[in-house]
Design a protein around this motif. Structure first.
Motif, PDB file in Angstrom:
ATOM      1  N   GLY A  73     -73.236 -29.137 -26.019  1.00 16.93           N
ATOM      2  CA  GLY A  73     -74.043 -29.793 -27.046  1.00 16.93           C
ATOM      3  C   GLY A  73     -73.955 -31.300 -26.935  1.00 16.93           C
ATOM      4  N   GLY A  74     -74.023 -31.951 -28.073  1.00 16.75           N
ATOM      5  CA  GLY A  74     -74.040 -33.414 -28.052  1.00 16.75           C
ATOM      6  C   GLY A  74     -75.454 -33.917 -28.177  1.00 16.75           C
ATOM      7  N   ALA A  75     -75.576 -35.084 -28.728  1.00 14.71           N
ATOM      8  CA  ALA A  75     -76.901 -35.647 -28.987  1.00 14.71           C
ATOM      9  C   ALA A  75     -77.630 -35.971 -27.693  1.00 14.71           C
ATOM     10  N   ALA A  76     -78.923 -35.678 -27.673  1.00 12.78           N
ATOM     11  CA  ALA A  76     -79.743 -36.045 -26.526  1.00 12.78           C
ATOM     12  C   ALA A  76     -79.962 -37.551 -26.544  1.00 12.78           C
ATOM     13  N   PRO A  77     -80.082 -38.153 -25.358  1.00 17.28           N
ATOM     14  CA  PRO A  77     -80.275 -39.610 -25.327  1.00 17.28           C
ATOM     15  C   PRO A  77     -81.624 -39.999 -25.932  1.00 17.28           C
ATOM     16  N   THR A  78     -81.656 -41.088 -26.641  1.00 15.98           N
ATOM     17  CA  THR A  78     -82.902 -41.531 -27.269  1.00 15.98           C
ATOM     18  C   THR A  78     -83.399 -42.852 -26.691  1.00 15.98           C
ATOM     19  N   GLU A  79     -82.476 -43.684 -26.220  1.00 14.75           N
ATOM     20  CA  GLU A  79     -82.931 -44.983 -25.734  1.00 14.75           C
ATOM     21  C   GLU A  79     -83.411 -44.887 -24.285  1.00 14.75           C
ATOM     22  N   VAL A 132     -74.542 -39.317 -13.089  1.00  8.15           N
ATOM     23  CA  VAL A 132     -75.367 -38.308 -13.768  1.00  8.15           C
ATOM     24  C   VAL A 132     -74.447 -37.223 -14.315  1.00  8.15           C
ATOM     25  N   VAL A 133     -74.461 -37.027 -15.615  1.00  9.41           N
ATOM     26  CA  VAL A 133     -73.614 -36.009 -16.248  1.00  9.41           C
ATOM     27  C   VAL A 133     -74.454 -35.201 -17.235  1.00  9.41           C
ATOM     28  N   ASP A 134     -74.020 -33.951 -17.511  1.00 13.75           N
ATOM     29  CA  ASP A 134     -74.841 -33.086 -18.353  1.00 13.75           C
ATOM     30  C   ASP A 134     -74.445 -33.165 -19.830  1.00 13.75           C
ATOM     31  N   HIS A 135     -74.010 -34.329 -20.259  1.00 11.99           N
ATOM     32  CA  HIS A 135     -73.615 -34.543 -21.662  1.00 11.99           C
ATOM     33  C   HIS A 135     -73.668 -36.044 -21.947  1.00 11.99           C
ATOM     34  N   PRO A 136     -73.542 -36.434 -23.219  1.00  8.69           N
ATOM     35  CA  PRO A 136     -73.662 -37.871 -23.534  1.00  8.69           C
ATOM     36  C   PRO A 136     -72.339 -38.629 -23.551  1.00  8.69           C
ATOM     37  N   PHE A 142     -64.576 -50.152 -22.636  1.00  6.22           N
ATOM     38  CA  PHE A 142     -65.603 -49.115 -22.786  1.00  6.22           C
ATOM     39  C   PHE A 142     -65.359 -48.362 -24.081  1.00  6.22           C
ATOM     40  N   THR A 143     -66.388 -47.717 -24.620  1.00  4.02           N
ATOM     41  CA  THR A 143     -66.264 -46.857 -25.791  1.00  4.02           C
ATOM     42  C   THR A 143     -67.189 -45.659 -25.631  1.00  4.02           C
ATOM     43  N   ILE A 144     -66.627 -44.474 -25.851  1.00  8.54           N
ATOM     44  CA  ILE A 144     -67.428 -43.250 -25.891  1.00  8.54           C
ATOM     45  C   ILE A 144     -67.375 -42.761 -27.338  1.00  8.54           C
ATOM     46  N   ASP A 145     -68.509 -42.776 -28.010  1.00 11.07           N
ATOM     47  CA  ASP A 145     -68.561 -42.437 -29.441  1.00 11.07           C
ATOM     48  C   ASP A 145     -69.001 -40.999 -29.668  1.00 11.07           C
ATOM     49  N   GLY A 146     -68.758 -40.520 -30.865  1.00  7.21           N
ATOM     50  CA  GLY A 146     -69.347 -39.269 -31.324  1.00  7.21           C
ATOM     51  C   GLY A 146     -68.903 -38.035 -30.572  1.00  7.21           C
ATOM     52  N   ILE A 147     -67.645 -37.998 -30.153  1.00  8.21           N
ATOM     53  CA  ILE A 147     -67.162 -36.841 -29.396  1.00  8.21           C
ATOM     54  C   ILE A 147     -66.323 -35.948 -30.316  1.00  8.21           C
ATOM     55  N   PRO A 148     -66.569 -34.629 -30.303  1.00  6.32           N
ATOM     56  CA  PRO A 148     -65.804 -33.724 -31.164  1.00  6.32           C
ATOM     57  C   PRO A 148     -64.313 -33.757 -30.828  1.00  6.32           C
ATOM     58  N   ALA A 149     -63.505 -33.378 -31.806  1.00  4.59           N
ATOM     59  CA  ALA A 149     -62.054 -33.346 -31.591  1.00  4.59           C
ATOM     60  C   ALA A 149     -61.722 -32.390 -30.440  1.00  4.59           C
ATOM     61  N   GLY A 150     -60.728 -32.749 -29.640  1.00  3.18           N
ATOM     62  CA  GLY A 150     -60.347 -31.898 -28.516  1.00  3.18           C
ATOM     63  C   GLY A 150     -59.511 -32.676 -27.518  1.00  3.18           C
ATOM     64  N   THR A 151     -59.023 -31.944 -26.503  1.00  2.00           N
ATOM     65  CA  THR A 151     -58.259 -32.596 -25.438  1.00  2.00           C
ATOM     66  C   THR A 151     -59.124 -32.658 -24.185  1.00  2.00           C
ATOM     67  N   TYR A 152     -59.243 -33.854 -23.641  1.00  2.00           N
ATOM     68  CA  TYR A 152     -60.190 -34.072 -22.556  1.00  2.00           C
ATOM     69  C   TYR A 152     -59.549 -34.755 -21.347  1.00  2.00           C
TER      70      TYR A 152
END
Ligand code: CU
Length: 257
Positions: free
Chosen positions: A110-116, A200-204, A215-225
């Protein structure tokens, strides 16, 4: 005057009385139904509300080894730039490294689709930006802002490559890549110094370090990555990161060793 106050008090009291009387009525049982519907509709939004972020820095203490590009071969290119233009293979200042593509390797679905709209601009006979990211299937624009002929030669390993020319200023083409790939190189066969890299990645959940190395990656669900950082000269570094609900996780990528 006093009459008006009495009337106003009555007008306020009547609705209050109605509410109070309704409390004991049997019809009130219908009230919870819409409330539960609202909860259901708000499900995904609630998940996003608890999303966290990953922020950090790419470090490099060594010298910025970039060299000045000699554009004499194309007078239009030379004229399009005031001052020196550098190769950008290592953009480092104060121990911080720019142009590092940072992305989550085991990203949640999931994750938001890119808009810009993402634009790869050819200006002054270099690519702007030099490093950037898109999602699989996301369209991006390649633009020629120069009075020079460019050809856009993408040389991916797993995606479909292309090699198309843009002879005139203002020309644009729209492209996308279907598969995830770290990284897709771009070059121009007319101007051998031109290069860009697209992640190119299949998520935002990706970002590119800025001039300050951050750098900042926003809006990511809780989890271990597992987060990977890629640099065109120094290769990759990885970090394990745990994002708490509404939390801000940190990651530092050291390209010194
Ligand atoms: Cu070119």
């Amino acid at each position: 005057m006093r009459k008006n106050i009495v009337w106003a008090a009555l007008l306020l009291a009547v609705p209050l009385m109605l509410v109070a009387c309704g409390g004991g009525g049997g019809e009130e049982t219908a009230a919870p139904a819409p409330a539960s519907t609202d909860e259901k509709a708000a499900g995904p939004a609630t998940d996003m509300a608890s999303a966290g972020s990953i922020a950090g820095m790419a470090l490099y203490e060594g010298e910025d080894t970039d060299t000045v590009i000699k554009m004499n071969a194309d007078p239009n290119c030379a004229a399009a730039n005031e001052g020196d233009v550098y190769t950008e293979t290592v953009v480092a200042e104060g121990g911080k490294l720019a142009n590092v593509f940072v992305y989550v390797k085991n990203a949640p679905a999931g994750g938001a689709a890119p808009t810009e709209t993402v634009v790869l601009n050819q200006q002054g006979c270099t690519y702007h930006p030099h490093v950037f990211g898109v999602q699989t299937g996301q369209e991006f624009i390649v633009r020629n802002s120069d009075q020079s002929l460019h050809n856009i030669h993408a040389t991916p390993a797993t995606n479909e490559g292309f090699n198309q020319s843009q002879p005139f200023e203002g020309m644009e083409m729209t492209k996308s890549f279907a598969k995830g790939e770290i990284m897709v190189p771009f070059k121009c066969d007319v101007h051998p110094w031109m290069s860009a890299y697209i992640g190119v990645v299949d998520h935002p959940y990706f970002a590119v370090t800025g001039a300050d190395g951050s750098f900042t990656i926003d809006g990511i669900p809780a989890g271990t990555y597992t987060v990977e950082a890629w640099h065109e000269t120094f290769g990759t570094r990885t970090a394990e990161v745990t994002v708490e609900a509404n939390g801000a996780a940190g990651a530092t990528f050291d390209f010194n060793s």
